[in-house]
Write an enzyme that holds these catalytic residues in place. Structure first.
Site, PDB file in Angstrom:
ATOM      1  N   HIS A  10      57.168  59.079  39.778  1.00  0.00           N
ATOM      2  CA  HIS A  10      57.333  58.020  40.770  1.00  0.00           C
ATOM      3  C   HIS A  10      56.936  56.657  40.215  1.00  0.00           C
ATOM      4  O   HIS A  10      56.964  55.660  40.930  1.00  0.00           O
ATOM      5  CB  HIS A  10      56.522  58.348  42.019  1.00  0.00           C
TER       6      HIS A  10
ATOM      7  N   LEU B 203      65.842  45.744  52.340  1.00  0.00           N
ATOM      8  CA  LEU B 203      64.570  45.696  51.620  1.00  0.00           C
ATOM      9  C   LEU B 203      64.631  46.520  50.346  1.00  0.00           C
ATOM     10  O   LEU B 203      64.146  46.091  49.288  1.00  0.00           O
ATOM     11  CB  LEU B 203      63.439  46.195  52.519  1.00  0.00           C
TER      12      LEU B 203
ATOM     13  N   GLU C 109      52.839  69.441  54.384  1.00  0.00           N
ATOM     14  CA  GLU C 109      52.949  68.376  55.382  1.00  0.00           C
ATOM     15  C   GLU C 109      53.301  68.909  56.765  1.00  0.00           C
ATOM     16  O   GLU C 109      53.093  68.241  57.768  1.00  0.00           O
ATOM     17  CB  GLU C 109      53.983  67.340  54.958  1.00  0.00           C
TER      18      GLU C 109
ATOM     19  N   LYS D 285      51.191  62.232  51.440  1.00  0.00           N
ATOM     20  CA  LYS D 285      51.923  62.192  52.716  1.00  0.00           C
ATOM     21  C   LYS D 285      51.080  61.559  53.835  1.00  0.00           C
ATOM     22  O   LYS D 285      49.871  61.764  53.923  1.00  0.00           O
ATOM     23  CB  LYS D 285      52.333  63.614  53.122  1.00  0.00           C
TER      24      LYS D 285
ATOM     25  N   CYS E 279      54.958  68.994  46.119  1.00  0.00           N
ATOM     26  CA  CYS E 279      54.457  67.739  45.568  1.00  0.00           C
ATOM     27  C   CYS E 279      53.642  66.969  46.600  1.00  0.00           C
ATOM     28  O   CYS E 279      53.843  67.101  47.802  1.00  0.00           O
ATOM     29  CB  CYS E 279      55.602  66.871  45.055  1.00  0.00           C
TER      30      CYS E 279
ATOM     31  N   GLU F  41      72.097  68.264  38.941  1.00  0.00           N
ATOM     32  CA  GLU F  41      72.371  68.008  40.361  1.00  0.00           C
ATOM     33  C   GLU F  41      73.190  66.738  40.605  1.00  0.00           C
ATOM     34  O   GLU F  41      73.016  66.053  41.614  1.00  0.00           O
ATOM     35  CB  GLU F  41      71.068  67.968  41.164  1.00  0.00           C
TER      36      GLU F  41
ATOM     37  N   GLY G  46      64.384  69.698  38.500  1.00  0.00           N
ATOM     38  CA  GLY G  46      65.741  69.954  38.995  1.00  0.00           C
ATOM     39  C   GLY G  46      66.709  68.830  38.771  1.00  0.00           C
ATOM     40  O   GLY G  46      67.689  68.973  38.052  1.00  0.00           O
TER      41      GLY G  46
ATOM     42  N   CYS H 233      64.574  55.698  50.210  1.00  0.00           N
ATOM     43  CA  CYS H 233      65.001  55.990  51.572  1.00  0.00           C
ATOM     44  C   CYS H 233      65.750  57.319  51.594  1.00  0.00           C
ATOM     45  O   CYS H 233      66.424  57.669  50.621  1.00  0.00           O
ATOM     46  CB  CYS H 233      65.916  54.892  52.102  1.00  0.00           C
TER      47      CYS H 233
END
Length: 776
Positions: free
Chosen positions: A705, A17, A616, A118, A654, A495, A443, A527
């Site tokens: 995002h 997917l 979360e 979340k 976040c 990174e 970062g 993912c």
């Protein structure tokens, strides 16, 4: 006795997917090809469950992006800003859907994405519904009906899954004042009726309503809304059988409410709250069946059959086997697809694990083993299960006495900086000499196809360590030079040597093990591959010093050392369940503390310890918050408190609501905190302003995002909004989150705009003589 699942992973066992969605977004495949991939994943999932012997198989648990967004589209809860796409006959329903999730910036249109946050206390993110006073809802998508029909045509005894009406409203946000979102229940009910009527006409027998808010603290109005909604639904559809699912917590004070609702089956999570079984069995009315969530849908450990069978037997004896359903605790969305795909795991550890496909078999095995005369096959399974449980309990791989002793020796001093923030701030400014509105990023920089190819070739042995190192150094230097060129104040090395922000550290810590294909959906096509913490954790060697030192050697500007915090490493891993989470977290905190101290010794003066998962990790019941917050905040402080005053500690969070825990955020005592703010248009910053947050803060000024590039004016406007609640001399300028998943073209454009926005805002405040407290 019947078996059922609440939901199954939808990414595909090989992330089909993810790949199809990203190819569609870039124009590499057409809509029909994307839809075909979705259908193939659905059929594969259904067949896995059918072959395992599951009685009721969920449908409508598949989604191209997010199940909450699916329902918003189905109910016609589409914000007006998307009208140009909704009314464009050349655009498909999925184009509108993806625009709501990701924003839209094409053909002269510039439309922001919907907010994302979340899903309860998981690392899954959902798209937040937007609600307005007197909102009109209408049936707007046939997805749920098409999936049910496809399942039925495939010979599947399908059970449509729908987010319950009350939970859907509680998941959303009022986007204007003067009303309560629960007031929209009357407007929503007719659309739910229409959905149920069509499903009934198609031949549906069972309908699953997900109502996880029943396991949370509820207002009296919410409780009244629950009673009203389910009374109306059952009166309208007396022949349909409704399974009401709760998960992630126990019903507790909502038990009476849940058992009185007009439904046929009540699902309870006996992994998160096993003690509730006795309470439920004592009050459950005769008309109601119970679904026992005994297989862990949130973790990857093999089920303990003996323990689960005790629950099942107790329920059978109390209410009769015909009223008992067996299921996982929640949707298996939160677990990897198939353990059979793991060919390189340590054999002893692999024998302790079960992924989604294996958990399906566990559900069926528990049903068979609870019958009077189980087949020999299942009796053999039971013996093998006992051996696996005993192997894990007694394994020498798990325990390290030195680590245990170090945790037990922790004192209050280990979680205290040498001086207060006011003293540290002066020491840091004397060395760092940063301007007003200093700019930085969170970062990571884009991990291009080339970077990922290098890593893959290195792991396969097709690149030597020296060749791989040389390529990464070139990419790092290019990124440093580019940041210098556009004028960012505090740089990052990008990174490029890292895969995932948790996996990278877990690979270098003892007590972790890793999968090759253990992918879990985080949001949309994103993912993650969570590490598995199976034993005591410690750091055998420095993890990030090499690359931080190299990057700092390239520039006279300051380069941040980048680390992931102990709570986030814990939350975003599959965690051992044979000791308290707080103990495991403190073990990780000590390992990160060692790394922080080594970075400081190497000359790194700004160190960021990311903790996006602090919020979360909160228990879902407020009465349980303080215990968690005590050890979570202590763990962060243990990791950060070994440095001198002049070393500046940053943290990043976040997609979180901070109002209820703002004091605890302050207690973390980070010198600088960066947070997500752009999607909420700086709403999240209000908590910090009302609290008069004492330290420095970087409210994200653009949403990473989404692929859209915000303008300088848009970011200046957000900074002006921020300054109204936080003094200018406390503000930093940065994106919402790391840039790993973005492309270089959009990243370069957006960061240039961000730097110019910071300069314009700074000039504005200087010209207006607003900086009495700044270092001028």
């Amino acid at each position: 006795m019947q078996t059922h699942l609440l939901g199954y992973p939808r990414i595909g066992s090989n992330r089909e997917l993810k790949k199809a969605c990203e190819q569609y977004w870039t124009g590499k495949i057409v809509l029909d090809e994307l839809l075909k991939t979705g259908k193939e994943i659905c059929k594969q999932n259904w067949n896995i469950q059918k072959e395992a012997g599951i009685d009721l198989i969920p449908c409508n648990d598949f989604s191209f992006y997010d199940q909450v967004l699916d329902l918003s589209l189905t109910l016609g809860a589409i914000p007006k800003r998307y009208n140009p796409i909704a009314e464009d006959t050349t655009k498909s329903e999925l184009d509108l859907y993806f625009a709501m999730a990701r924003g839209y910036q094409k053909e002269g249109l510039d439309i922001t994405a919907m907010e994302m946050t979340k899903w309860f206390d998981t690392n899954y993110h959902y798209i937040v519904p937007e609600f307005y006073k007197n909102q009109v809802f209408k049936l707007n998508s046939s997805k749920i009906f098409n999936e049910f029909e496809e399942a039925k045509n495939s010979g599947i005894n399908a059970k449509p899954v729908i987010i319950g009406l009350v939970t859907y409203l509680l998941l959303g946000k009022e986007k204007e004042e003067g009303f309560d979102k629960l007031d929209l229940a009357n407007a929503l009910l007719p659309v739910y009726f229409e959905i149920l009527e069509k499903l009934q006409e198609q031949g549906a027998e069972y309908i699953q309503f997900d109502e996880p808010f029943l396991a949370l603290d509820l207002s009296e109005k919410a409780k009244e809304t629950y009673q009203f909604v389910y009374k109306q639904i059952k009166e309208k559809f007396p022949k349909l059988k409704f399974i009401l699912t709760t998960y992630f917590e126990g019903l507790k004070d909502n038990l009476a409410l849940a058992t009185q609702l007009s439904v046929d089956v009540l699902h309870v999570d006996l992994v998160r709250n096993p003690e509730q079984l006795d309470e439920v069995l004592n009050v459950i009315p005769e008309r109601l069946s119970i679904s026992l969530g005994v297989v862990d849908g949130r973790n990857i450990w093999k089920n303990n059959y003996e323990k689960s069978l005790e629950f099942i037997q107790k329920a059978k004896e109390k209410i009769g086997s015909e009223r008992v359903f067996i299921a996982p605790s929640c949707s298996l969305l939160h677990t990897p697809c198939d353990l059979d795909n793991e060919t390189q795991l340590h054999s002893e550890i692999k024998n302790w694990l079960a992924f989604a496909k294996q958990k399906v078999n566990e559900v069926n095995a528990l049903k068979e083993l609870s019958e009077d005369n189980p087949e020999e096959k299942f009796l053999n399974d039971f013996e093998e299960n006992k051996k696996a449980v005993e192997s894990r309990n007694n394994s020498s791989l798990i325990h390290n006495q030195q680590v245990k002793q170090r945790v037990s020796a922790i004192t209050e001093k280990d979680s205290q900086r040498k001086n207060t923030f006011g003293i540290r701030k002066n020491a840091q400014q004397n060395i760092l000499n940063l301007p007003l509105f200093p700019t930085t990023t969170i970062g990571s920089f884009p991990q291009t196809k080339e970077v990922r190819t290098w890593r893959a070739k290195f792991k396969k042995g097709e690149l030597s360590a020296q060749e791989y190192d040389t390529l990464l150094k070139k990419e790092t230097e290019r990124t440093i030079r580019w940041q210098e060129e556009i004028g960012i104040d505090v740089l990052v090395h990008g990174e490029f040597e890292r895969n995932d922000m948790v996996e990278y550290f877990g690979e270098q810590l003892e007590g972790f093990v890793f999968t090759k294909n253990g992918w879990v959906q985080s949001y949309g096509s994103r993912c993650v591959k969570p590490p598995i913490i199976f034993g005591d954790v410690f750091r055998p060697n420095p993890m990030t010093v090499y690359w931080s030192q190299y990057a700092q050697s390239l520039t006279e500007k300051w380069v941040k050392g980048m680390l992931t915090g102990p709570v986030t490493i814990l939350q975003w891993s599959f965690v051992r369940d044979d000791q308290s989470r707080s103990t495991t977290c403190k073990q990780i905190a000590l390992a990160i503390r060692d790394e922080v101290n080594d970075l400081e010794k190497a000359g790194i003066r700004i160190i960021q310890i990311d903790e996006p998962a602090i919020r979360e990790g909160l228990p879902l019941r407020k009465s349980d918050w303080q215990n968690y917050l005590n050890w979570a905040v202590e763990s962060f402080r243990i990791s950060a408190s070994g440095v001198e005053d002049a070393t500046q500690i940053h943290t990043h969070m976040c997609y979180s609501e901070f109002n209820d825990i703002i004091q605890n955020i302050a207690d973390m005592d980070a010198d600088v905190i960066t947070i997500e703010c752009s999607r909420s248009q700086m709403e999240l910053l209000n908590a910090f302003g009302d609290f008069k947050y004492p330290n420095e803060i970087g409210p994200g000024v653009y949403d990473i995002h989404s692929p859209r590039v915000p303008s300088k004016a848009e970011m200046v406007d957000l900074l002006l909004k921020a300054e109204k609640v936080i003094p200018a001399h406390q503000l930093w300028v940065n994106p919402d989150c790391g840039l790993k998943t973005r492309h270089w073209e959009e990243t370069e454009k957006a960061l240039k705009e961000m730097v110019e926005a910071a300069k314009e805002a700074s000039a504005l405040f200087v010209s207006q003589d607003k900086l009495q407290n700044h270092w001028l």
